[in-house]
Scaffold this active site. Structure first.
Site, PDB file in Angstrom:
ATOM      1  CD  GLU A 225      23.936  37.838 -31.862  1.00  0.00           C
ATOM      2  OE1 GLU A 225      23.559  37.678 -30.694  1.00  0.00           O
ATOM      3  OE2 GLU A 225      23.587  38.822 -32.561  1.00  0.00           O
ATOM      4  CG  ASP A 227      22.905  34.653 -29.754  1.00  0.00           C
ATOM      5  OD1 ASP A 227      23.976  35.277 -29.648  1.00  0.00           O
ATOM      6  OD2 ASP A 227      21.833  35.186 -30.108  1.00  0.00           O
ATOM      7  CD  GLU A 230      21.029  35.488 -26.553  1.00  0.00           C
ATOM      8  OE1 GLU A 230      21.188  36.692 -26.247  1.00  0.00           O
ATOM      9  OE2 GLU A 230      20.277  35.097 -27.461  1.00  0.00           O
ATOM     10  CG  HIS A 241      20.710  35.638 -34.391  1.00  0.00           C
ATOM     11  ND1 HIS A 241      19.484  36.254 -34.224  1.00  0.00           N
ATOM     12  CD2 HIS A 241      21.034  35.113 -33.177  1.00  0.00           C
ATOM     13  CE1 HIS A 241      19.081  36.121 -32.968  1.00  0.00           C
ATOM     14  NE2 HIS A 241      20.003  35.427 -32.313  1.00  0.00           N
TER      15      HIS A 241
END
Length: 453
Positions: A225, A227, A230, A241
């Site tokens: 993942e 991101d 956010e 991640h």
């Protein structure tokens, strides 16, 4: 129990497509860029699809309106086991604006927080960018940059208007496929999914104690993942991640780790990430309403993914507001230098923040993230509140039992009592986020980057 790796195969499920609501994806235009300075960009006609988890599931029998999933529990008659559930239940198309508060106009996507429809009250949403009706748009981010405009002025403490990439299968899963928003996975090894790997996740399902619409199943869906964004109007974080394997895999019960398991670190993915949150690295006047990056008005967010092949070397971030290009700030926390994410940055973060467990490095760090990107990733845009940690990990001091003077604990100026979903949902039902003007292309192609930055 250890994680059970079961790679996605386009499984021959008996999952039925319903006929009560036609699925018609909202259109969303974005741009693919070449050259330099954002002057050579061409429109791409894309579509948006809502995740399968939000959809109505009901008895497939003709003219039946009996729910297969009602509130936060499965119908035991229709779904006594996973196989029966996939056979007995039909998944429906979506009324995007009326039921979910999702609207598009040209190159802009609006996500509304609380939508009161004719038959239900919807909270938040998760959407994916489509290449066409049956395929997710896949992005190879390495050597490229991704930019977008965002207005999150109406997102208070406890909300997250997120834009990110995950290693989902391009065609989704099961009979409904990508057209119905199937195949989600992330680095939390999500166990709140009603269908995983093209099969139902009803067996062993535990309804949530504080979310009337959700629960946790026996199986979870894991993948890398990235991101990109956010954020709310108080705090923001850029966070890769890692995961091994990087692509879609299935885990089981406590072996999943992540948010949905008792042992956060039991799985095969990095649930925490190596983040760059300006407030967390000591720059408290950089991001927020009235600050250097002023969240009371729209901004452009540019993220550069430096590297080549399957090697990701650096993540760089710029903001553009009122015609000014604003780079990510230099940390003021002693021992931390540099305003971009590299493997060295992540190693330093582990040391300075005194992280006893640092799964980003354990599961391959930037090398893992690079492999995931080279394999192609799907764009996710969502709006959500947090029934597990009240979003304190993003916008407050977290963990709450640690001294705020310890480096890395303070992540934003929201009080530790904020972010409770019941309060956020009742006090800010009209909260919303708008993503627009998405551009993608080689480094330097989506905006005019000042020399020396």
């Amino acid at each position: 129990m250890k994680a059970v790796v079961a790679f996605f195969a386009s499984g021959a499920s008996a999952w039925v497509i319903g006929t009560q609501q036609t699925e018609s994806h909202p259109k969303l235009t974005w741009q693919r860029c070449t050259g330099k300075g954002g002057t050579s960009c061409s429109n791409v006609n894309g579509e948006i699809v809502i995740d399968a988890n939000w959809r109505w599931l009901h008895d497939k029998t003709a003219n039946s309106y009996t729910n297969c999933f009602d509130g936060n529990t499965w119908n035991e008659s229709l779904c006594p086991n996973n196989a029966a559930c996939a056979t007995n239940c039909a998944i429906e198309g979506s009324d995007y604006s009326g039921t979910y508060g999702i609207t598009t106009s040209g190159n802009q996507l609006n996500l509304k927080f609380v939508t009161k429809g004719q038959f239900s009250t919807n909270i938040g949403s998760r959407t994916y960018l489509m290449q066409d009706t049956n395929n997710y748009q896949m992005f190879n981010l390495i050597g490229n940059e991704f930019s977008f405009d965002v207005d999150l002025s109406q997102l208070p403490c406890g909300l997250n208007g997120a834009l990110y990439f995950v290693s989902m299968p391009q065609k989704g899963q099961g009979t409904p496929g990508a057209k119905y928003g199937t195949g989600y996975c992330d680095a939390q090894c999500a166990r709140d999914l009603k269908f995983i790997d093209g099969k139902a996740n009803a067996e062993g399902w535990q309804p949530s104690s504080n979310d009337a619409n959700a629960g946790v199943g026996k199986f979870g869906a894991c993948c890398a993942e990235m991101d990109v964004w956010e954020a709310n109007s108080v705090s923001t974080a850029l966070t890769p991640h890692s995961c091994q394997p990087e692509g879609y895999s299935v885990c089981e019960e406590s072996g999943c780790g992540g948010t949905y398991s008792l042992d956060r670190y039991a799985g095969s993915c990095d649930a925490n990430g190596c983040d760059f949150n300006p407030y967390r690295v000591g720059v408290k006047d950089f991001y927020g309403k009235g600050k250097t990056v002023d969240t009371s008005k729209k901004m452009t967010v540019v993220t550069q993914f430096l590297g080549s092949g399957s090697t990701l070397s650096e993540l760089k971030r710029f903001y553009i507001q009122d015609g000014k290009v604003i780079p990510q700030p230099q940390p003021t926390v002693p021992g931390m230098t540099g305003n971009s994410i590299t493997q060295k940055w992540c190693d330093t973060q582990q040391q300075v923040f005194k992280e006893d467990v640092y799964p980003f490095n354990k599961f391959g760090g930037m090398a893992s993230m690079g492999k995931a990107m080279a394999g192609g990733m799907t764009l996710v845009m969502s709006l959500w509140d947090d029934h597990y940690a009240n979003m304190l990990w993003l916008d407050s001091s977290y963990p709450t039992d640690k001294d705020t003077s310890q480096p890395g604990v303070a992540r934003g100026e929201c009080p530790t009592t904020s972010g409770k979903p019941s309060e956020v949902e009742s006090q800010y039902p009209n909260a919303q986020v708008a993503f627009s003007n998405i551009k993608f292309g080689p480094i330097g192609s989506t905006f005019a980057q000042p020399s020396g930055t």
